[in-house]
Design a protein around this motif. Structure first.
Motif, PDB file in Angstrom:
ATOM      1  N   UNK A 571       0.278  -1.352   0.523  1.00 17.52           N
ATOM      2  CA  UNK A 571       0.110  -0.043   0.019  1.00 17.52           C
ATOM      3  C   UNK A 571       0.918   1.308   0.188  1.00 17.52           C
ATOM      4  N   UNK A 572       0.150   2.238  -0.348  1.00 14.98           N
ATOM      5  CA  UNK A 572       0.907   3.497  -0.906  1.00 14.98           C
ATOM      6  C   UNK A 572       0.531   4.753   0.264  1.00 14.98           C
ATOM      7  N   UNK A 573       1.615   5.302   0.862  1.00 10.43           N
ATOM      8  CA  UNK A 573       1.486   6.235   1.983  1.00 10.43           C
ATOM      9  C   UNK A 573       1.750   7.672   2.111  1.00 10.43           C
ATOM     10  N   UNK A 574       1.273   8.908   1.848  1.00  7.59           N
ATOM     11  CA  UNK A 574       1.456  10.350   1.033  1.00  7.59           C
ATOM     12  C   UNK A 574       1.585  11.054   2.737  1.00  7.59           C
ATOM     13  N   UNK A 575       2.965  11.760   3.628  1.00 10.39           N
ATOM     14  CA  UNK A 575       2.230  12.621   4.220  1.00 10.39           C
ATOM     15  C   UNK A 575       2.736  14.017   4.302  1.00 10.39           C
ATOM     16  N   UNK A 576       1.822  14.742   4.687  1.00 16.79           N
ATOM     17  CA  UNK A 576       2.034  16.585   4.872  1.00 16.79           C
ATOM     18  C   UNK A 576       2.963  16.356   6.209  1.00 16.79           C
ATOM     19  N   UNK A 577       4.479  16.893   6.540  1.00 17.95           N
ATOM     20  CA  UNK A 577       5.432  16.782   7.451  1.00 17.95           C
ATOM     21  C   UNK A 577       5.752  18.579   7.633  1.00 17.95           C
ATOM     22  N   UNK A 578       5.554  18.770   9.371  1.00 19.36           N
ATOM     23  CA  UNK A 578       5.667  20.081   9.526  1.00 19.36           C
ATOM     24  C   UNK A 578       7.227  20.383   9.735  1.00 19.36           C
ATOM     25  N   UNK A 579       7.872  21.569  10.275  1.00 13.98           N
ATOM     26  CA  UNK A 579       9.579  21.399   9.887  1.00 13.98           C
ATOM     27  C   UNK A 579       9.736  20.666  11.855  1.00 13.98           C
ATOM     28  N   UNK A 580       9.532  20.547  12.212  1.00 12.29           N
ATOM     29  CA  UNK A 580       9.519  19.250  13.508  1.00 12.29           C
ATOM     30  C   UNK A 580       9.490  17.723  13.038  1.00 12.29           C
ATOM     31  N   UNK A 581       8.725  17.848  11.266  1.00 10.18           N
ATOM     32  CA  UNK A 581       8.858  15.983  11.135  1.00 10.18           C
ATOM     33  C   UNK A 581       8.110  14.970  11.523  1.00 10.18           C
ATOM     34  N   UNK A 582       6.859  16.120  12.018  1.00  7.34           N
ATOM     35  CA  UNK A 582       5.516  15.411  12.753  1.00  7.34           C
ATOM     36  C   UNK A 582       4.562  15.891  11.385  1.00  7.34           C
ATOM     37  N   UNK A 583       3.693  14.506  11.580  1.00  7.99           N
ATOM     38  CA  UNK A 583       2.715  14.385  10.384  1.00  7.99           C
ATOM     39  C   UNK A 583       1.797  14.678  11.447  1.00  7.99           C
ATOM     40  N   UNK A 584       1.186  16.009   9.554  1.00  6.00           N
ATOM     41  CA  UNK A 584       0.065  17.031   9.334  1.00  6.00           C
ATOM     42  C   UNK A 584      -1.459  16.098   9.139  1.00  6.00           C
ATOM     43  N   UNK A 585      -1.046  15.544   8.280  1.00  9.10           N
ATOM     44  CA  UNK A 585      -1.999  15.318   7.268  1.00  9.10           C
ATOM     45  C   UNK A 585      -1.749  14.032   6.674  1.00  9.10           C
ATOM     46  N   UNK A 586      -2.435  13.004   6.356  1.00 12.52           N
ATOM     47  CA  UNK A 586      -1.909  12.019   5.721  1.00 12.52           C
ATOM     48  C   UNK A 586      -2.811  11.081   4.442  1.00 12.52           C
TER      49      UNK A 586
END
Length: 654
Positions: A571-586
């Motif tokens: 399966x595929x995962x796409x992640x939006x990360x902030x400057x602290x590498x925290x996932x804020x959307x996926x």
């Protein structure tokens, strides 16, 4: 010619006429019934076997989580072996529906008389759901013929003659009925109760033989379960452990099997005639119950079947009506408290008891009227008038089925119908023959081959040259060229296809209000991809995205190149990360089914990334990962990381 022989010939003529009427009603609109993922999977599996594949040991997955037994595949396979066209399976279903009517009529005539049998056959032939289930390709639509054989064999064994063939046949039909829909297993309890109640008539050797045949018919499924370590037992236990509540749904759905409820509501008068069907059945049920009590209290049986031929062996004493009531009642009691969302096909194993109760009830009233003491002439008139409400119901139900079939032919109902599938298969075969270096790509609903509504394209065209994808998740790009079938107009892949491919003239099928078009596509020159992020099996060679807006989806379009066939499902995962590498959307999903990956091909995946409405302005980056399914373990890239960067800098404006 004797009077009894003339009556017998008249009965045969009328029974044949009813069967012919039932045949014509079911042939009409046969190719307008719907197809979806369940049918596509079972048809594809059966055709794979016909094409030389392995013997299926299981069928599709049931709605409650376990895999169905394989008998449906053997039945479909037999039809497809004789004629490799989907319509052959429709004809098999139709013949099953006709067999149910014929068997029910024969058993009723034997035990309750010829007139009762004619009423039973007429109501069974005309009932809207009976017509519908005799046309639709689906596992459970073959319950009625096996239910008729199971009940008929049991009735004949206990109340006609204790022949082994009757009881063994009943057990075999019950095994088949349970295999095509496991919800029918409740009738095993009915058979056990009947054999216990009438145990003095039962020969143990016959029960042993019947049980052996029953078990033998489940042997392929047993081999499948052993091979999977009995994995389906967990699903069965989970279903059995679900919280259940008392509900009248089973009773209402059982009555629907006599009515038009749930099929098509646009026919004027349908509610009134549904109420008439309910009223007639309730009256008939009361009459049959009264008949049982009358006979139990010493009133003697009402006149029943026509006299047997000279020298025939005497029938077993007692009335079969109690067993008829038991066959109808036990499924209702079983489903009275259920944790499963019921549909009326869960109660199909009650058939043909509904129609036998209607026919026997009406015939009992007619016989009572004919025996009216001192009022013989008035009784005969009453006996002729009593069937009029039932005949009015039958006439309306025939009209209803005709109107419903016309509506299906006009495009009302499921989008993909048998006629559409046959046209798509014929065109696919022709286009593949004209383009021997290309493959066929079907864009429909369902992300895997086993749940795609286009699965039947695989084995009915060329298994080695067909790829399937969900049009909102992926767009396969096989090398060097492809024929596309866009069965998902308006999807993401459909828009991408319109920009890259050319419609093939006069190649397409109109499905409802949509045009399912075939396209030609040929791969262009490939650019340099040496620096692309690389896993063992695939490389990410292209990224396109929209503009980020908080509260909306940020769509990513990723292009992949396949290096090797994976040994596991991805399966595929796409992640939006902030400057602290925290996932804020996926966004996670299967994308393009990894079982179809072939080295050298490319494919596109679509990822609508949902951005939080309160997403703060700033710089973000997008990461992408592959992970195994269903154990969800991230796959490592060749550089050792478990996530690749899809976009270094995504700016969310203030």
């Amino acid at each position: 010619m004797s009077s009894s022989r003339a009556q017998h010939r008249l009965y045969i003529a009328l029974a044949v006429a009813i069967l012919l009427f039932a045949l014509l009603l079911r042939l009409r609109g046969l190719d307008t019934t719907g197809l979806w993922g369940d049918q596509a999977f079972t048809l594809n599996t059966a055709m794979r076997w016909v094409n030389g594949g392995p013997l299926p040991l299981a069928a599709n997955k049931s709605s409650v989580g376990f895999v169905n037994p394989p008998l449906i595949e053997y039945l479909y396979g037999a039809a497809l072996f004789l004629w490799g066209d989907i319509l052959s399976v429709s004809l098999l279903t139709l013949l099953g529906g006709l067999m149910a009517v014929a068997v029910t009529g024969a058993v009723t005539a034997r035990l309750f008389g010829h007139r009762a049998a004619l009423w039973v056959m007429l109501t069974f032939a005309a009932a809207p759901w009976a017509v519908f289930w005799s046309q639709l390709i689906w596992n459970q639509t073959l319950v009625p013929p096996f239910a008729a054989l199971a009940l008929g064999g049991l009735l004949l064994y206990l109340f006609d003659r204790p022949r082994a063939i009757y009881l063994v046949g009943s057990f075999a039909a019950t095994a088949a009925m349970i295999q095509v829909h496991p919800g029918s297993a409740v009738q095993l309890l009915t058979i056990a109760v009947a054999l216990l109640l009438y145990r003095r008539r039962v020969r143990p050797a016959h029960v042993v033989a019947g049980a052996a045949v029953f078990a033998l018919l489940f042997l392929p499924y047993l081999l499948y379960q052993i091979g999977t370590g009995w994995a389906d037992l967990a699903a069965v236990r989970a279903t059995a452990g679900q919280e259940a509540a008392f509900s009248s749904a089973a009773l209402r759905l059982s009555l629907d099997l006599l009515r038009a409820q749930g099929l098509y509501r646009a026919v004027p008068g349908v509610e009134a005639f549904d109420a008439l069907a309910t009223g007639l059945f309730v009256v008939a049920l009361g009459v049959v119950v009264w008949r049982v009590f009358r006979e139990r209290r010493g009133g003697g049986p009402l006149p029943g079947p026509l006299p047997q031929g000279q020298g025939a062996a005497p029938r077993l004493p007692g009335s079969p009506a109690p067993l008829l009531l038991l066959w109808f009642a036990l499924p209702l009691l079983f489903y009275w408290r259920s944790g499963v969302y019921l549909q009326n096909y869960y109660l199909l194993s009650q058939w043909p008891a509904h129609f036998m109760i209607l026919g026997v009830g009406l015939d009992t009233l007619q016989r009572a009227a004919e025996r009216w003491p001192g009022r013989e002439r008035l009784g005969r008139v009453a006996a002729w008038l009593l069937p009029l409400p039932l005949l009015a119901l039958v006439a309306f139900q025939v009209l209803f089925s005709l109107r419903y079939q016309d509506a299906r032919a006009a495009g009302d109902g499921p989008p993909l119908q048998v006629r559409h599938a046959r046209a798509l298969i014929d065109q696919s075969r022709r286009l593949l023959a004209e383009r021997p270096d290309c493959r066929l790509v079907g864009l429909g609903h369902g992300e895997r081959v086993d749940n795609s509504d286009l699965a039947l394209l695989v084995e009915f065209t060329d298994p080695a040259r067909v790829l399937l994808a969900d049009g909102d998740m992926a767009l396969p790009l096989p090398s060097p060229c492809a024929i596309y079938l866009d069965a998902r107009p308006g999807s993401r892949a459909s828009y991408a296809l319109a920009a890259q491919a050319q419609p093939i003239p006069d190649a397409g099928v109109t499905v409802k209000d949509q045009q399912w078009q075939f396209y030609d596509w040929r791969e262009g020159p490939r650019g340099e991809t040496a620096g692309a992020p690389r896993w063992n099996e695939a490389s990410l060679i292209g990224v396109f995205r929209g503009d980020p807006v908080p509260g909306q989806n940020l769509t990513f379009v990723l292009t992949w190149e396949i290096a090797a066939r994976p040994a596991v499902a991805y399966h595929f995962g796409l992640y939006l990360l902030d400057e602290a590498n925290t996932v804020v959307a996926q966004h996670d999903g299967p994308g393009f089914d990894s079982t179809q990956w072939r080295p050298g091909d490319r494919f596109v995946t679509f990822h609508p990334l949902p951005l939080p409405p309160d997403l703060p302005p700033g710089d973000y980056r997008a990461g992408v990962a592959l992970y195994t399914w269903p154990d969800i373990i991230r796959a490592a890239l060749l550089d050792g990381a478990d996530m690749a960067t899809a976009d270094e800098r995504i700016v969310v404006p203030p």
